[in-house]
Structures are given as structure tokens and as C-alpha cells.
Motif scaffolding. Structure first.
Motif, PDB file in Angstrom:
ATOM      1  N   GLU A   1      63.892  42.857 133.486  1.00 19.23           N
ATOM      2  CA  GLU A   1      65.337  42.888 133.709  1.00 19.23           C
ATOM      3  C   GLU A   1      65.933  41.484 133.570  1.00 19.23           C
ATOM      4  O   GLU A   1      67.007  41.298 132.999  1.00 19.23           O
ATOM      5  CB  GLU A   1      65.637  43.458 135.097  1.00 19.23           C
ATOM      6  CG  GLU A   1      67.114  43.654 135.394  1.00 19.23           C
ATOM      7  CD  GLU A   1      67.761  44.711 134.498  1.00 19.23           C
ATOM      8  OE1 GLU A   1      68.969  44.620 134.284  1.00 19.23           O
ATOM      9  OE2 GLU A   1      67.035  45.595 133.992  1.00 19.23           O
ATOM     10  N   ILE A   2      65.206  40.485 134.093  1.00 20.09           N
ATOM     11  CA  ILE A   2      65.673  39.095 133.980  1.00 20.09           C
ATOM     12  C   ILE A   2      65.749  38.685 132.511  1.00 20.09           C
ATOM     13  O   ILE A   2      66.725  38.060 132.082  1.00 20.09           O
ATOM     14  CB  ILE A   2      64.732  38.141 134.754  1.00 20.09           C
ATOM     15  CG1 ILE A   2      64.831  38.401 136.255  1.00 20.09           C
ATOM     16  CG2 ILE A   2      65.085  36.681 134.455  1.00 20.09           C
ATOM     17  CD1 ILE A   2      63.828  37.622 137.080  1.00 20.09           C
ATOM     18  N   ASP A   3      64.730  39.049 131.721  1.00 22.11           N
ATOM     19  CA  ASP A   3      64.721  38.713 130.294  1.00 22.11           C
ATOM     20  C   ASP A   3      65.926  39.313 129.588  1.00 22.11           C
ATOM     21  O   ASP A   3      66.554  38.665 128.738  1.00 22.11           O
ATOM     22  CB  ASP A   3      63.435  39.211 129.631  1.00 22.11           C
ATOM     23  CG  ASP A   3      62.210  38.430 130.080  1.00 22.11           C
ATOM     24  OD1 ASP A   3      62.394  37.319 130.624  1.00 22.11           O
ATOM     25  OD2 ASP A   3      61.089  38.916 129.893  1.00 22.11           O
ATOM     26  N   LYS A   4      66.250  40.552 129.940  1.00 23.17           N
ATOM     27  CA  LYS A   4      67.377  41.236 129.307  1.00 23.17           C
ATOM     28  C   LYS A   4      68.698  40.545 129.661  1.00 23.17           C
ATOM     29  O   LYS A   4      69.548  40.325 128.808  1.00 23.17           O
ATOM     30  CB  LYS A   4      67.409  42.701 129.771  1.00 23.17           C
ATOM     31  CG  LYS A   4      68.384  43.571 128.963  1.00 23.17           C
ATOM     32  CD  LYS A   4      68.504  44.974 129.543  1.00 23.17           C
ATOM     33  CE  LYS A   4      67.171  45.699 129.545  1.00 23.17           C
ATOM     34  NZ  LYS A   4      67.312  47.087 130.062  1.00 23.17           N
ATOM     35  N   LEU A   5      68.844  40.178 130.930  1.00 20.00           N
ATOM     36  CA  LEU A   5      70.076  39.500 131.359  1.00 20.00           C
ATOM     37  C   LEU A   5      70.184  38.110 130.722  1.00 20.00           C
ATOM     38  O   LEU A   5      71.254  37.699 130.290  1.00 20.00           O
ATOM     39  CB  LEU A   5      70.100  39.363 132.885  1.00 20.00           C
ATOM     40  CG  LEU A   5      70.249  40.664 133.693  1.00 20.00           C
ATOM     41  CD1 LEU A   5      70.123  40.373 135.180  1.00 20.00           C
ATOM     42  CD2 LEU A   5      71.595  41.326 133.413  1.00 20.00           C
ATOM     43  N   ALA A   6      69.052  37.396 130.660  1.00 16.21           N
ATOM     44  CA  ALA A   6      69.057  36.036 130.108  1.00 16.21           C
ATOM     45  C   ALA A   6      69.381  36.045 128.622  1.00 16.21           C
ATOM     46  O   ALA A   6      70.030  35.130 128.109  1.00 16.21           O
ATOM     47  CB  ALA A   6      67.711  35.362 130.350  1.00 16.21           C
ATOM     48  N   ALA A   7      68.938  37.102 127.931  1.00 11.56           N
ATOM     49  CA  ALA A   7      69.215  37.208 126.495  1.00 11.56           C
ATOM     50  C   ALA A   7      70.630  37.700 126.236  1.00 11.56           C
ATOM     51  O   ALA A   7      71.065  37.785 125.089  1.00 11.56           O
ATOM     52  CB  ALA A   7      68.201  38.151 125.852  1.00 11.56           C
ATOM     53  N   ASP A   8      71.352  38.015 127.325  1.00 19.30           N
ATOM     54  CA  ASP A   8      72.739  38.507 127.236  1.00 19.30           C
ATOM     55  C   ASP A   8      72.810  39.808 126.452  1.00 19.30           C
ATOM     56  O   ASP A   8      73.795  40.077 125.753  1.00 19.30           O
ATOM     57  CB  ASP A   8      73.637  37.436 126.584  1.00 19.30           C
ATOM     58  CG  ASP A   8      75.074  37.521 127.083  1.00 19.30           C
ATOM     59  OD1 ASP A   8      75.312  38.297 128.027  1.00 19.30           O
ATOM     60  OD2 ASP A   8      75.947  36.845 126.534  1.00 19.30           O
ATOM     61  N   LYS A   9      71.743  40.614 126.582  1.00 17.08           N
ATOM     62  CA  LYS A   9      71.702  41.908 125.889  1.00 17.08           C
ATOM     63  C   LYS A   9      71.865  43.028 126.908  1.00 17.08           C
ATOM     64  O   LYS A   9      70.919  43.734 127.253  1.00 17.08           O
ATOM     65  CB  LYS A   9      70.375  42.059 125.126  1.00 17.08           C
ATOM     66  CG  LYS A   9      70.209  41.063 123.992  1.00 17.08           C
ATOM     67  CD  LYS A   9      68.864  41.229 123.304  1.00 17.08           C
ATOM     68  CE  LYS A   9      68.703  40.225 122.167  1.00 17.08           C
ATOM     69  NZ  LYS A   9      67.369  40.312 121.525  1.00 17.08           N
ATOM     70  N   HIS A  10      73.084  43.163 127.416  1.00 20.24           N
ATOM     71  CA  HIS A  10      73.334  44.175 128.433  1.00 20.24           C
ATOM     72  C   HIS A  10      74.784  44.599 128.393  1.00 20.24           C
ATOM     73  O   HIS A  10      75.656  43.858 127.931  1.00 20.24           O
ATOM     74  CB  HIS A  10      73.003  43.625 129.828  1.00 20.24           C
ATOM     75  CG  HIS A  10      73.804  42.414 130.196  1.00 20.24           C
ATOM     76  ND1 HIS A  10      73.388  41.135 129.908  1.00 20.24           N
ATOM     77  CD2 HIS A  10      75.023  42.286 130.787  1.00 20.24           C
ATOM     78  CE1 HIS A  10      74.302  40.267 130.310  1.00 20.24           C
ATOM     79  NE2 HIS A  10      75.306  40.926 130.849  1.00 20.24           N
ATOM     80  N   GLN A  11      75.016  45.798 128.839  1.00 17.83           N
ATOM     81  CA  GLN A  11      76.374  46.301 129.004  1.00 17.83           C
ATOM     82  C   GLN A  11      76.765  46.111 130.460  1.00 17.83           C
ATOM     83  O   GLN A  11      76.091  46.610 131.356  1.00 17.83           O
ATOM     84  CB  GLN A  11      76.441  47.791 128.626  1.00 17.83           C
ATOM     85  CG  GLN A  11      76.087  48.089 127.170  1.00 17.83           C
ATOM     86  CD  GLN A  11      77.120  47.543 126.211  1.00 17.83           C
ATOM     87  OE1 GLN A  11      78.304  47.474 126.527  1.00 17.83           O
ATOM     88  NE2 GLN A  11      76.663  47.127 125.028  1.00 17.83           N
ATOM     89  N   THR A  12      77.843  45.365 130.710  1.00 17.80           N
ATOM     90  CA  THR A  12      78.229  45.037 132.080  1.00 17.80           C
ATOM     91  C   THR A  12      78.393  46.284 132.932  1.00 17.80           C
ATOM     92  O   THR A  12      77.930  46.332 134.085  1.00 17.80           O
ATOM     93  CB  THR A  12      79.546  44.227 132.070  1.00 17.80           C
ATOM     94  OG1 THR A  12      79.364  43.080 131.249  1.00 17.80           O
ATOM     95  CG2 THR A  12      79.916  43.788 133.475  1.00 17.80           C
ATOM     96  N   GLN A  13      79.024  47.321 132.379  1.00 17.56           N
ATOM     97  CA  GLN A  13      79.281  48.524 133.163  1.00 17.56           C
ATOM     98  C   GLN A  13      78.006  49.296 133.504  1.00 17.56           C
ATOM     99  O   GLN A  13      77.995  50.110 134.427  1.00 17.56           O
ATOM    100  CB  GLN A  13      80.276  49.445 132.440  1.00 17.56           C
ATOM    101  CG  GLN A  13      79.815  49.925 131.055  1.00 17.56           C
ATOM    102  CD  GLN A  13      80.212  48.970 129.946  1.00 17.56           C
ATOM    103  OE1 GLN A  13      80.486  47.803 130.214  1.00 17.56           O
ATOM    104  NE2 GLN A  13      80.264  49.456 128.712  1.00 17.56           N
ATOM    105  N   ALA A  14      76.922  48.988 132.743  1.00 24.62           N
ATOM    106  CA  ALA A  14      75.674  49.716 132.976  1.00 24.62           C
ATOM    107  C   ALA A  14      74.749  49.007 133.958  1.00 24.62           C
ATOM    108  O   ALA A  14      73.681  49.508 134.287  1.00 24.62           O
ATOM    109  CB  ALA A  14      74.947  49.932 131.645  1.00 24.62           C
ATOM    110  N   LEU A  15      75.143  47.835 134.454  1.00 24.99           N
ATOM    111  CA  LEU A  15      74.279  47.063 135.348  1.00 24.99           C
ATOM    112  C   LEU A  15      74.259  47.648 136.744  1.00 24.99           C
ATOM    113  O   LEU A  15      75.276  48.151 137.247  1.00 24.99           O
ATOM    114  CB  LEU A  15      74.759  45.606 135.414  1.00 24.99           C
ATOM    115  CG  LEU A  15      74.693  44.795 134.113  1.00 24.99           C
ATOM    116  CD1 LEU A  15      75.254  43.404 134.342  1.00 24.99           C
ATOM    117  CD2 LEU A  15      73.262  44.709 133.603  1.00 24.99           C
ATOM    118  N   ASP A  16      73.087  47.545 137.393  1.00 28.16           N
ATOM    119  CA  ASP A  16      73.019  47.971 138.790  1.00 28.16           C
ATOM    120  C   ASP A  16      73.600  46.877 139.677  1.00 28.16           C
ATOM    121  O   ASP A  16      74.023  45.810 139.208  1.00 28.16           O
ATOM    122  CB  ASP A  16      71.577  48.309 139.194  1.00 28.16           C
ATOM    123  CG  ASP A  16      70.629  47.120 139.041  1.00 28.16           C
ATOM    124  OD1 ASP A  16      71.099  45.964 139.102  1.00 28.16           O
ATOM    125  OD2 ASP A  16      69.424  47.351 138.863  1.00 28.16           O
TER     126      ASP A  16
END
Length: 984
Positions: A404-419
Motif C-alpha cells: 500500500e505504501i508503494d502504491k501511495l508513494a508512486a502516486d498511483k491511486h484514486q483519492t476517493q478509493a483510499l481507506d
């Protein structure tokens, strides 16, 4: 009334900047304020500089702590007190000592012991300069302690670390990061109190109204403190003021040096030379820069005495004084260098001398400076929390899984989908992003000051052992502290080592004087390398972009190279002026299109701004700005400016002046946009010329001693390209390249005649200790004679021996390596007891009869790729498919605007973003004959036909020509299949 205030330079503790602290104090009606960061003085000078803008009296000190535990706070009465505190902190830091409970006795500083610590230690003995600090929260305990009777020793110590709940949350996260712990497990003792914030002055006094003597003590302490430094336009140079015993002696010495050495640079100095020299000397003296020149001369003189090669560049390269006494090798008369670029009446700082040495010599130069001069330190830089680093740290603090940290650090995430937890990480990362994370050492800045270093800052002692101040170059220059730039680069190391290799490999060659650059500039053979783009390995002119530019410009002289090294910079390039310059260079009739005024100002560059001083000239002569205002533009472009306000004011004046002079609006806007395009990228002409001098030195060696030069390039970490490509280049110049051999090779690469033996250091998995044993044994007891001899004489494991055999480092035995591998296994297993101790008697080796075993060239290539990282044969020998009819790189010029097929080995690939944000790719290949061709992969084919690493590619596209430089616009490309690894 606030004696203990923190900024975010209380690393991983404080939560806002020194400017925000001053704004907070102004809002709360606080007239005087003490900045006391934890074990740090980074913010002090800027805090003092900016305090007057907020009508606040600045006072500085240090919060001495072990971790989060406060031992005492030191507050400077004056500048000498600041120096004393810096000396104390530096001593603790350098010696890695725990800060004691008792402060050392200081003559010019106050010491405040925290009330809780005094209670715990039951301290009763206080010196005249020592006090007890009580916070608002601690007032309830005070009446019940014996310290209520110490009326003359109690002061207010309301710590200021946070402003609100948000700051406190950020503070707790910083503390968790610092302690490498989950936020939920952070100890309360590691945190500040949530109420460690600033109250309006009236509220603070109201809280202490029952203890008026505490208020009075605090006021008196603040009134006794005064600290002063000069800043900005009013600053006084803090550099070492004199080189000899006086200013007069310094000037006489500099003048004597110039006239003694004049004939070495100008055999028959013209009136122009003499006039320029006298003008410079007078200006240097009037602006008190004499010692700065002499200190740089001292450093260069030491380097020359040790046989070190150097390059002097920066704005100081515009100086004829610097040229004559040998700091630089750039003739400002030949190049018509703009005197006002490096010294003008509006410039308070001395010219920049960026002095490059070999990366191998730089450490010794630095050691010399610290021994030779008195008050010396390295300059600091601040490493701040960047987005990825913050997200990773906070992810650990919140206990997120690594994925999860790797995904956030790579900025590959949808803000609305975050827990919830991931959302908190992103939310709080914005609070901490940009905060200082730790102090580091400036890449090249050295300070040589008049006053002791600790007069300005505490110092740290990084691993290399040189004291380092705690402020950066921006505040240094504001204070009148001007750095000496001592840099290390590999280009000079290549030159120096190449000369040493030539002396060894070609003893019959005449002695090389690498300083004879004037001869190199006129050599048609050297200039032909530039014109044809064959400068691989030569400093600054070897990249694909530079190689292409040289061919487009048909550069074949020094002046052309100086211009080329500037127009390739992003500022000129992105503004479209690079293409315009090439056009005007190649086709003289197009120069008439230039604005007549601009052409008059910049005739050499055809009315196009290429150098930093062109901006000064245009601002001054085209828009009637003063040299001081023009210098504002220069500093803004170089990224050394704090505020845009002054820059914007100059922009307005530029435009208004142009209107007043009657220029068309579109011309004014065009010229201004060209100036803005230089931001952060412009070179001074002297700086470019200095690079060009080094390029010519490299090109001389490449032209006349190509093999020795390429060995030096390889031994010094290469350059723009991979080691594999430099080996290819050496082959193109006639070298035979051999794999490492334990009887011939060294740790580094060597050359014998025209044969280059790769160093044992290239073997990725071969242990350094094994290499050392092999070389030591060979040097003392002679070459190895057989596999058994190696096993007898060197302690080596079967794994390490296998590496040597597979790379064919035992080929002197005459046996196939497949046989040697089997023998090694049998022999090592037959004698399993291994010891590092030498054997008294030679053991009897068993012999084994093996069938004849042969290795193929393909097996050798795969072994080489595994062990060296590349094969020594051509990649074209490893292709497992037939090549279709195609052309070679040399034939491109005959097929312009035609679709053709080429096969090429990938050399380099890079992406570029268009103005619309779309990606295009540029690649460089070599064909079967080893010659270069370049490809352009536009947006529509970048993803459709990707480039997957090193290998041979089929490249199909349209041949285009840009100023006679041909390239291929790719329609499709494909990586060719290679032969299967026969090793299984």
C-alpha cells in the motif's frame, strides 16, 4: 517574553518556519523574541535578517537536548555569546557527546534550566548568568517548591513549538518518524506539550500576574540581549579580508603577479589588453575583492605544485586578471567577454570561481584549504521532505503494509478509493512536505572567513571530517559570506590518467603539455572530430544531443564550440532560439532577419541571446535598465533569488522602457520571453569557454592517443554512455579488447600496445579480497602456470574460482574452460581443508583424466554477459534471425524523405515531453559497421513500439534531414530475437 521558540529547523520536532514564527509574534504583539532551535542554528541568521520587517527585536540561542529531553537553553547576550553557544554545541556534536545536566560557564550568554529538570535534580547552585525557566502550566507547582524563594532567578519559559491542533498532529508524526515507531506507540516523553504555543502578550503577562518578579526578570534578560549582522545591500563581506598582512600588500602582490605573468599569456600585449588589465585591477581593489582573487590563486598554485589539472570557470572566467595569473584558461580578449558580468558597481558579491579538479584530487585540495587557512568550513544544504519520502515515512508510522505504501508513494491511486488510514497519510503528508529533514553538505561550497566559523553558526562533522556550518548558500550570500566552489569531476581525471597511460604504453611519444590549448584549437584533425560528431569520451561534447548539434552547426573551431555548449542548454533550446541560431550560423543571408538593435548588441551570436551576459547587455542597452537592475535579472535566472517582487518590478520597468523607446509591442514581448526562457539554465560565456577548453584537451588525447584515452575513460567511470559502449568505441579506433586474465589484468583496465585487458574489477561477483590475493601473489611470486598452481598459491573458494574460469581468466593454460571447470571441482573437492595460512610445502595435486570438452563462442558470450554485463563480441553475432534488405547509417544522406529499414544496437534512449505534455522518445543506435544513427519515436509509436533495453532493433521509418543531420522518424521498430543460451 518568549525565551524558547522553535522552528522546523528543530529537525523532526518543530512545525513552522522562522518567518511564520515572526508573523505569529507580530500577531500576538510580541516586541522581542528568542529563537532557540533544538541543537541547531540553521534559522538564526535569516531570523535576524527578517525580524526588522516585523518590528521585532531578534535574539538567538540554542535549545540543548538529548533526544527530546531538554537539558538547558542558551541565549546569546551578543554576537560573542552566539559564538560561545555555537562552540559548545559544536563540541558536543563533533565528539558525539551526551549533553550534560550542567551548562559550561559562558561569559556572554544566559543559561535557562527548565523548572522540571531543576526540581528533579534538586539543583540549588546557580551562577550569575543562570536562571530557572517556568512555563504557564508549571506555575501551579511553583508555589509548592523551594524555588519560589529564588525570586531573582525565575524567568518565563513558555515554549513555542506548535500553533494549533493541526501543528501538534504534525509534530507527533515528526516525532514518530524520528523514533522510527508507530504513532500509536509514540511515548509522551517524546512529544512537546499540546499547550507549547504562543499566547498574546497580554495573556502571558496575566498568567504571571501573581509573580511580577518573574515578568520583570524576563524583561531585563531580554533587554540585555543584542545581536547584529549586516544583510543584503548593507552587508559587509565576511570573507577573509586580507591574504597578506594588509590590503595594500595584497594589491601590490596581485599587481606584481599580473605583470610578471603577462608575457606568458600575451607575448606582445596590446593596448586593449593593458587597458583591460589596469581597469580590472583598479575595480577589484575598489570593491575589496583582492584577497578573494589571491586565495583562489593560492589554491591553484598548490594544485599545480602537485601536478593536478584544473578548470576555472564561472563568471570569474570573464576576468583578464584571473586568466593572467592562471585561475582560468579563458582569454577574455579573444572571446570579448563582458567585464560587467563578473564585476560591476552594483554587484556586492565577488565573481564566482567554480574550480574543477579531478575527483581523485579534490579531497587533497580540500585538506590543503583547511590546513592553509584559519577559519574554514563547508557550506550546508537542506534535505527536505519530498512527497515520496513523506508518504513512505508516514505509511510506516500509520502501520500500512509495504504494498500500500508503494502504491501511495508512486502516486498511483484514486483519492476517493483510499481507506481512512491511506487518506490520513496523504492528508498529513501535505503538512510535512517541504520541511527540513536533515542537513547535508553542499556539493562544492567552502567558506574561508575573517571571523571564527562559530561566530556565524554551530558546525556538524560529517563522515569526511570537515566542519560544516548549518546554513545554506542563500543566507550565506545575504550575510556577506561568499563561498569558494571546489568541485570534483571525472573529465579531468580522464585527462590526467590518459597522459600517465600514454607515458607507460608509448614511451617513445613526445612529452605532452596539456595546457597548450591554443595549439589544439587550431588543429584541423581535432576540429574534424567535432564537425563529424566523433567526440565520444570527450568531456561535454559526447552526448547524442551535442554530437548532433556539432554536425548541424558544422562546428570546427573553439568559438563555435563555446556557443554550442550554451545554446544546447534548455533555456535557449526551448525558446526556439537554438534552431534560429543554427539557421543563422549555416546560412549567413538569414542574419539580415535579426532586429538591427539586437544584432548591434550581439553581433557574434547574430542578434540571439545565448549567454547570461547577453541578458545583461540587452537589458542595459536595449531596454535602458541600469547594470544593477540587469543584475537582478541575472540572479533571478540563476535561481539565487529569494523573492519574485524585485524581479517583477524589473520586468515592468523593462516593458515600460521599451514602450518609451518606441519598440513594437510584439518585439518587446518576444525579447522579454527570451530573457525569461533563460531561467535556471543560462551559462556565462566564460563558463562555456572554460568547458570548451577542457573539451579541447580531451579531444587532443582522443585524436592522437585514442586507445589510451578510452582506457582512461573506462577507468574513471565512463561518462554519458555505458562502459560497454566505450569498449565499442575503443574497437572502432583499432583496439583489441580482451577479457580479464589473472596473469595480465589489474583491478582496473590496462593497455599493452593495442590490446586492452579488462580489469578484474569488472567481474561483478568476484570479491575484492580475492582480487587482492591474486594480484599480490602474482606480483611477489610471478605469473601463475596452471590451475593447480592457482589453487596451491591462492586461498580461493570453488565459487570464486568458477567465476575466473568462466570468464576465461585462466586461458594461459591452453585448456578449454569446460575442462578447467571440471578439474577445479575435482581438485577443490579432493582437498576440502582450506586455510588462509600459506603452505610450507607444495601439496601433491591429484590428476584427473577428462574427455575433451569444448566451449562455443555463444556460451562465451552468455558467460560474459552474466559476469561482465556485456559480451565482447558484437550483438549482431547473437541474432537468431535473418536480416532483411536494409541500408547502413552512412547511406542515410542518400535516402532523405524516403522510408528505409536499418538494424541497430541500442546505445542510448531518452524521453522528452512536448509543449502539450505528450511523450516522444529519442534513441541512438550503432549499425553493424559501428556507425551511429538517431531515431525519433513520436507519440503515436512510443507506446505501440516500445524499446525494451539493450539489443539489436529493426528500425523502419522516414529519413529526415535537419541542417544536413539525418535521423529516422520511426514508423515501426522491433527488437530482434537472439540465439538461445546454450548453457541451459
Amino acid at each position: 517574553m518568549y525565551l524558547n521558540c522553535h522552528t522546523y529547523y528543530s529537525i523532526r520536532f518543530g512545525t513552522f518556519s522562522e518567518i511564520e514564527l515572526l508573523e505569529l509574534a507580530q500577531t500576538h504583539g510580541v516586541p522581542s523574541l528568542v529563537l532557540t532551535d533544538i541543537n541547531n542554528t540553521s534559522a538564526c541568521l535569516n531570523f535576524i535578517r527578517k525580524a526588522s520587517d516585523y518590528n521585532i527585536k531578534p535574539i538567538v540561542g540554542i535549545d540543548f537536548r538529548n533526544g527530546a529531553t531538554q537539558q538547558f537553553v542558551g541565549i546569546a547576550k551578543n554576537n560573542l555569546g552566539f559564538q560561545e553557544l555555537n562552540e559548545v554545541l559544536s563540541s558536543f556534536s563533533h565528539n558525539k557527546q551526551v549533553i550534560p545536566n550542567e551548562a559550561p560557564e559562558l561569559k556572554n550568554a544566559y543559561i535557562i534550566y527548565p523548572f522540571e529538570a531543576v526540581l528533579e535534580q534538586d539543583k540549588t547552585d546557580f551562577k550569575a548568568h543562570e536562571f530557572i525557566g517556568v512555563s504557564v502550566a508549571e506555575l501551579r507547582k511553583l508555589p509548592f517548591s523551594k524555588y519560589i524563594k529564588y525570586t531573582h532567578k525565575l524567568v518565563i519559559q513558555q515554549q513555542v513549538t506548535v500553533r494549533n491542533k493541526r501543528d501538534f498532529n504534525a509534530h507527533r508524526l515528526l516525532r514518530a518518524i524520528d523514533n522510527n515507531t508507530l504513532l500509536s506507540k509514540l511515548q509522551k516523553t517524546e512529544e512537546c506539550h499540546p499547550d507549547d504555543s504562543m499566547l498574546p502578550l497580554s495573556e502571558l503577562e496575566q498568567a504571571f500576574e501573581m509573580f511580577p518578579f518573574i515578568i520583570e526578570n524576563t524583561k531585563q534578560l531580554l533587554e540585555q540581549c543584542h545581536i547584529h549582522f549586516t544583510f543584503g545591500a548593507n552587508r559587509i563581506s565576511q570573507n577573509q579580508q586580507t591574504y597578506l598582512e594588509s590590503n595594500a600588500a595584497d594589491y601590490q602582490y596581485l599587481e606584481k603577479l599580473c605583470y610578471e605573468k603577462l608575457s606568458k599569456r600575451y607575448s606582445q600585449p596590446s593596448t586593449k589588453v593593458k587597458s583591460r588589465l589596469q581597469t580590472e585591477l583598479q575595480t577589484i581593489s575598489a570593491m575589496d575583492f583582492v584577497s578573494y582573487f589571491l586565495i583562489n590563486y593560492d589554491i591553484i598554485s598548490y594544485a599545480k605544485s602537485q601536478g593536478y589539472i584544473h578548470v576555472g570557470r564561472g563568471s570569474g572566467a570573464n576576468s583578464i586578471v584571473a586568466y593572467i595569473i592562471g585561475i582560468t584558461d579563458v582569454d577574455p580578449i579573444e572571446l570579448d567577454l563582458y567585464f560587467e558580468r563578473f564585476i560591476n558597481p552594483y554587484r556586492a558579491s565577488p565573481p564566482d570561481f567554480d574550480i574543477d579538479f579531478s575527483w581523485k584530487d579534490r579531497e587533497d585540495i580540500t585538506q590543503y584549504i583547511f590546513k592553509r587557512f584559519k577559519n574554514v568550513a563547508l557550506l550546508a544544504t537542506y534535505n527536505t521532505f519530498k512527497y515520496r519520502a513523506v508518504v513512505r515515512e508516514l505509511g510506516k508510522v500509520f502501520g500500512l503494509p509495504k504494498e500500500e505504501i508503494d502504491k501511495l508513494a508512486a502516486d498511483k491511486h484514486q483519492t476517493q478509493a483510499l481507506d481512512e488510514m491511506s487518506s490520513l497519510v496523504i492528508k498529513y503528508s501535505k503538512l510535512i512536505q517541504g520541511f527540513p529533514n536533515h542537513l547535508s553538505v553542499h556539493s562544492c561550497g567552502i567558506l574561508i572567513l575573517q571571523e571564527p566559523i562559530h561566530y556565524y553558526s554551530a558546525t556538524d562533522l560529517p563522515p569526511k571530517g570537515f566542519p560544516t556550518v548549518q546554513f545554506d548558500m542563500i543566507i550565506a550570500e545575504d550575510t556577506g559570506i561568499f563561498k569558494f566552489d571546489i568541485l570534483g569531476q571525472r573529465g579531468l581525471a580522464k585527462i590526467k590518467e590518459a597522459i600517465e597511460i600514454i607515458q607507460y604504453n608509448r614511451p617513445e611519444a613526445p612529452a605532452i603539455d596539456i595546457t597548450q590549448v591554443e595549439q589544439f584549437k587550431k588543429d584541423p584533425n581535432i576540429n574534424a572530430l567535432l564537425k563529424s560528431g566523433r567526440a565520444i569520451g570527450a568531456y561535454y561534447v559526447e552526448s547524442p544531443a551535442m554530437r548532433g548539434l556539432m554536425q548541424k552547426l558544422q562546428t570546427q573551431d573553439y568559438i563555435g564550440l563555446v556557443a554550442a555548449s550554451s545554446i544546447i542548454r534548455p533555456g535557449v533550446s526551448s525558446s526556439g532560439m537554438k534552431q534560429e541560431y543554427i539557421k543563422r550560423q549555416r546560412y549567413p543571408e538569414t542574419r539580415k532577419q535579426a532586429n538591427s538593435k539586437l544584432l548591434e548588441i550581439m553581433p557574434e551570436t547574430y542578434g540571439i541571446m545565448v549567454y547570461q551576459e547577453d541578458v545583461l547587455k540587452v537589458a542595459n542597452q536595449f531596454a535602458d535598465l541600469t547594470l544593477g537592475e540587469a543584475d537582478v535579472l541575472r540572479r533571478g535566472m540563476s535561481g539565487k533569488f529569494r523573492s519574485l517582487a524585485e524581479f517583477v518590478a524589473v520586468e515592468e520597468k523593462f516593458i515600460n522602457n521599451c514602450k518609451a523607446k518606441g519598440y513594437p509591442n510584439d518585439l518587446t514581448i518576444t525579447v522579454w520571453n527570451q530573457i525569461k526562457s533563460f531561467a535556471g539554465y543560462a551559462f556565462a560565456k566564460g563558463h562555456s569557454a572554460s568547458y570548451a577548453v577542457e573539451s579541447y584537451q580531451s579531444l587532443y588525447l582522443k585524436c592522437y592517443y585514442p586507445l589510451e584515452f578510452m582506457v582512461a575513460v573506462l577507468n574513471n567511470g565512463g561518462g554519458f554512455y555505458s562502459a560497454e559502449h566505450y569498449i565499442h568505441e575503443a574497437k572502432m579506433w583499432g583496439a583489441e579488447v580482451q577479457a580479464p586474465c589473472i596473469n595480465t589484468s589489474e583491478h582496473y583496465n590496462i593497455i599493452k600496445g593495442k590490446t586492452i585487458y579488462l580489469g578484474l574489477g569488472y567481474l561483478k561477483s568476484l570479491e575484492t579480497l580475492v582480487v587482492k590475493r591474486l594480484l599480490t601473489e602474482r606480483n611477489f611470486n610471478g605469473p601463475f602456470t596452471s590451475l593447480a598452481d592457482v589453487i596451491d598459491r591462492v586461498t580461493i573458494s570453488i565459487e570464486q574460482l568458477t567465476i575466473l574460469i568462466r570468464i576465461d581468466a585462466l586461458r594461459f593454460t591452453g585448456q578449454p574452460k569446460t575442462e578447467l571447470l571440471w578439474q577445479a571441482i575435482f581438485k577443490c573437492n579432493a582437498n576440502k581443508s582450506k586455510t588462509a595460512q600459506g603452505k610450507l610445502f607444495k601439496p601433491q595435486q591429484k590428476t584427473f583424466v577428462l574427455p575433451s570438452l569444448q566451449a562455443s563462442a555463444i556460451e562465451d558470450a552468455y558467460d560474459q554477459m552474466e559476469l561482465l554485463g556485456f559480451p565482447l563480441c558484437s550483438y549482431f553475432n547473437l541474432i537468431n534471425e535473418n536480416l532483411q534488405p536494409h541500408i547502413k547509417a552512412k547511406d542515410l544522406k542518400h535516402h532523405i524523405n524516403t522510408r528505409v529499414l536499418l538494424y541497430g544496437l541500442l546505445v542510448n534512449t531518452r524521453f522528452h515531453k512536448t509543449s502539450q505534455g505528450k511523450r516522444i522518445r529519442f534513441c541512438t543506435f550503432t549499425d553493424q559497421e559501428g556507425h551511429y544513427f538517431d531515431t525519433v519515436h513520436f507519440t503515436k509509436v512510443v507506446n505501440q513500439y516500445p524499446i525494451h533495453g539493450i539489443g539489436v532493433y529493426a528500425c523502419y521509418g522516414t529519413v529526415t534531414a535537419d541542417f544536413d543531420f539525418c535521423s529516422l522518424d520511426i514508423i515501426w521498430s522491433r527488437k530482434l530475437e537472439v540465439l538461445t543460451d546454450p548453457r541451459g
